[in-house]
Design an enzyme around this catalytic site. Sequence first.
Site, PDB file in Angstrom:
ATOM      1  N   GLU A  32       0.863  -1.188   0.000  1.00 31.75           N
ATOM      2  CA  GLU A  32       0.000   0.000   0.000  1.00 31.75           C
ATOM      3  C   GLU A  32       0.896   1.235   0.000  1.00 31.75           C
ATOM      4  OE1 GLU A  32      -3.271   1.095  -0.140  1.00 31.75           O
ATOM      5  OE2 GLU A  32      -2.316   3.057   0.136  1.00 31.75           O
ATOM      6  N   ARG A  74     -17.429   3.451   5.933  1.00 32.78           N
ATOM      7  CA  ARG A  74     -16.344   2.838   5.154  1.00 32.78           C
ATOM      8  C   ARG A  74     -15.209   2.363   6.043  1.00 32.78           C
ATOM      9  NH1 ARG A  74     -15.408   4.283  -0.287  1.00 32.78           N
ATOM     10  NH2 ARG A  74     -17.354   5.108  -1.046  1.00 32.78           N
ATOM     11  N   TYR A  90     -28.770   8.526   5.008  1.00 33.89           N
ATOM     12  CA  TYR A  90     -29.034   7.293   5.761  1.00 33.89           C
ATOM     13  C   TYR A  90     -28.289   7.289   7.091  1.00 33.89           C
ATOM     14  CZ  TYR A  90     -24.885   5.610   3.032  1.00 33.89           C
ATOM     15  OH  TYR A  90     -23.663   5.458   2.408  1.00 33.89           O
ATOM     16  N   ASP A  95     -11.722  -1.169  -8.462  1.00 37.52           N
ATOM     17  CA  ASP A  95     -11.796   0.029  -9.311  1.00 37.52           C
ATOM     18  C   ASP A  95     -10.711   0.063 -10.382  1.00 37.52           C
ATOM     19  OD1 ASP A  95     -14.036   1.037  -8.099  1.00 37.52           O
ATOM     20  OD2 ASP A  95     -13.110   2.902  -7.409  1.00 37.52           O
TER      21      ASP A  95
HETATM   22  P1  FAD Z   1      -9.543   2.155  -3.835  1.00 32.79           P
HETATM   23  O1  FAD Z   1     -10.500   2.332  -2.701  1.00 32.79           O
HETATM   24  O2  FAD Z   1      -9.299   3.324  -4.721  1.00 32.79           O
HETATM   25  O3  FAD Z   1      -8.192   1.615  -3.240  1.00 32.79           O
HETATM   26  C1  FAD Z   1      -6.983   1.637  -3.966  1.00 32.79           C
HETATM   27  C2  FAD Z   1      -5.847   1.525  -2.964  1.00 32.79           C
HETATM   28  O4  FAD Z   1      -4.632   1.364  -3.692  1.00 32.79           O
HETATM   29  C3  FAD Z   1      -5.678   2.765  -2.097  1.00 32.79           C
HETATM   30  O5  FAD Z   1      -5.466   2.394  -0.769  1.00 32.79           O
HETATM   31  C4  FAD Z   1      -4.460   3.457  -2.707  1.00 32.79           C
HETATM   32  O6  FAD Z   1      -3.733   4.214  -1.758  1.00 32.79           O
HETATM   33  C5  FAD Z   1      -3.665   2.253  -3.198  1.00 32.79           C
HETATM   34  N1  FAD Z   1      -2.771   2.545  -4.324  1.00 32.79           N
HETATM   35  C6  FAD Z   1      -3.066   3.258  -5.435  1.00 32.79           C
HETATM   36  N2  FAD Z   1      -2.020   3.285  -6.266  1.00 32.79           N
HETATM   37  C7  FAD Z   1      -1.054   2.556  -5.671  1.00 32.79           C
HETATM   38  C8  FAD Z   1       0.288   2.219  -6.047  1.00 32.79           C
HETATM   39  N3  FAD Z   1       0.803   2.648  -7.201  1.00 32.79           N
HETATM   40  N4  FAD Z   1       1.020   1.452  -5.203  1.00 32.79           N
HETATM   41  C9  FAD Z   1       0.502   1.006  -4.025  1.00 32.79           C
HETATM   42  N5  FAD Z   1      -0.758   1.314  -3.614  1.00 32.79           N
HETATM   43  C10 FAD Z   1      -1.516   2.075  -4.442  1.00 32.79           C
HETATM   44  N6  FAD Z   1     -19.484   1.444  -3.605  1.00 32.79           N
HETATM   45  C11 FAD Z   1     -20.387   0.622  -3.023  1.00 32.79           C
HETATM   46  O7  FAD Z   1     -20.263  -0.614  -3.130  1.00 32.79           O
HETATM   47  N7  FAD Z   1     -21.454   1.119  -2.309  1.00 32.79           N
HETATM   48  C12 FAD Z   1     -21.635   2.469  -2.158  1.00 32.79           C
HETATM   49  O8  FAD Z   1     -22.591   2.902  -1.508  1.00 32.79           O
HETATM   50  C13 FAD Z   1     -20.702   3.364  -2.770  1.00 32.79           C
HETATM   51  N8  FAD Z   1     -20.846   4.699  -2.649  1.00 32.79           N
HETATM   52  C14 FAD Z   1     -19.942   5.532  -3.230  1.00 32.79           C
HETATM   53  C15 FAD Z   1     -20.120   6.922  -3.113  1.00 32.79           C
HETATM   54  C16 FAD Z   1     -19.227   7.793  -3.700  1.00 32.79           C
HETATM   55  C17 FAD Z   1     -19.468   9.280  -3.593  1.00 32.79           C
HETATM   56  C18 FAD Z   1     -18.111   7.269  -4.417  1.00 32.79           C
HETATM   57  C19 FAD Z   1     -17.105   8.194  -5.061  1.00 32.79           C
HETATM   58  C20 FAD Z   1     -17.914   5.905  -4.536  1.00 32.79           C
HETATM   59  C21 FAD Z   1     -18.833   5.017  -3.952  1.00 32.79           C
HETATM   60  N9  FAD Z   1     -18.681   3.623  -4.058  1.00 32.79           N
HETATM   61  C22 FAD Z   1     -19.602   2.790  -3.492  1.00 32.79           C
HETATM   62  C23 FAD Z   1     -17.551   3.052  -4.836  1.00 32.79           C
HETATM   63  C24 FAD Z   1     -16.439   2.528  -3.925  1.00 32.79           C
HETATM   64  O9  FAD Z   1     -16.030   3.534  -3.037  1.00 32.79           O
HETATM   65  C25 FAD Z   1     -15.235   2.055  -4.755  1.00 32.79           C
HETATM   66  O10 FAD Z   1     -15.681   1.322  -5.877  1.00 32.79           O
HETATM   67  C26 FAD Z   1     -14.318   1.155  -3.922  1.00 32.79           C
HETATM   68  O11 FAD Z   1     -13.884   1.842  -2.768  1.00 32.79           O
HETATM   69  C27 FAD Z   1     -13.105   0.699  -4.751  1.00 32.79           C
HETATM   70  O12 FAD Z   1     -12.197  -0.011  -3.916  1.00 32.79           O
HETATM   71  P2  FAD Z   1     -10.746  -0.420  -4.456  1.00 32.79           P
HETATM   72  O13 FAD Z   1     -10.071  -1.089  -3.321  1.00 32.79           O
HETATM   73  O14 FAD Z   1     -10.873  -1.143  -5.744  1.00 32.79           O
HETATM   74  O15 FAD Z   1     -10.039   0.954  -4.824  1.00 32.79           O
END
Ligand code: FAD
Length: 401
Positions: free
Chosen positions: A35, A108, A215, A292
Amino acid sequence: MTSNDVDVIVVGGGIGGLSNALALTRKGLRVRVLERAQEFGEVGAGLQIAPNCTRILDRWGLLDEITSLGVLPENIVMKDAVDGSVLTRLDLHDVERRYGFPYMVIHRSDLHGTLLRACREAGVDLVTDVAVTGYEQAPGGAVAVHDGGGEHGAVVIAADGLHSVARRILSDDEPVNSAYVAYRGAVPFDRVADLDVHTKDVVVYVGPRCHFVQYPLRQGEMFNQVAVFESGRALAGEADWGTPDELDAAFEGACEQVRAGLPLMWRDRWWRMFDRDPIMNWVSGRIVLTGDAAHPPLQYLAQGAVMAIEDAWVLSEHVGGAGGDWDAALAAYNAVRTEHCRRVLTTARAWGELWHHDGDKRLWRNGVLRGRDVHDYAYVDWLFGPTALTPEQEPPMFRTG
Ligand code: FAD
């Protein structure tokens, strides 16, 4: 280069990365998470998690803990943001009966914290302050490259979010700017006690180029709000967009319940909303995208974090344990998840457009939603049902008849 001491490298310790690490460690694999931040954590407020996610958390033995931290709302109520009238609702008791698992709202950081604790207990090697800058294929696996060298695994799972470095190996696409921006705000419940709010429901007010979500969180001790609107300055191509003055202007025509909640939004930070076009291959050799990094959605279906957790479960089920056939597992994962997530991404865009209609289209939308049978699940069965492991198990997008 570190090698041979782990089976899997996960890049990114968000909800997606930790879910993969946990699921694969539970299958007997040795996993290291890299991370880039100084500490593991989540920024933001509430998260809605549908039964297709709570079903998986239950399989991982985390549902009781998650339930004790979150809220099981009674309904999702959709209202018109202009006049405040009810358009339709989903009865979440009924949803739980139908799908076997609850619809939940949770902070979260509580979901992330639970996954982190479970990873620690399972023995995941959790490393912070390492930013991965590149990826290489290597004999028997792949390498995540960083300033200190590189980390070898039989597989490298890229869970590095919207701006994923790993995605560049598979696609030259860029994040797509929706021109919408989100403001969030989670406050102690007593700050809203005198307002006209639902204390046991998720409420979504849909309006012209804007919407507003409310909520309860943390067993009702907190109240979460999200205000989302289209930025005129973003559409005009200006760099400085989504600022608080635009927030205030966007909700000027909203009903009293919405306007009463706006002063409680955090005004010192906001989230510009990007997604990406779907891509139908997430695998390059032994490098694989998840969460994502693979499929960042607009958040209108509340399935972004949910899909990330589903990805982790599906991949781990196909890997099946140490000594498994990685190439077959990655191919099986790619075959089922890319199509499901493509549907979610494109449907989320269309669902958001429907929410944000104005004029005659708004009146038409309201009529359609008011006419909906509240026990009709045709539009959510394909989302809330059990996560498919193969394309054959994937339900049709909308059930008809
Ligand atoms: P991220 O949360 O982006 O995590 C990526 C991680 O990788 C981070 O910790 C970052 O620091 C790390 N990282 C990045 N680049 C590097 C690198 N080069 N080297 C090492 N580490 C790195 N989803 C739902 O299911 N329900 C909801 O109600 C919902 N509501 C939302 C509301 C809003 C306003 C938004 C914007 C999003 C919402 N989402 C919701 C979507 C959800 O937040 C994301 O889809 C989810 O958090 C993605 O998780 P992730 O772990 O794939 O990516």
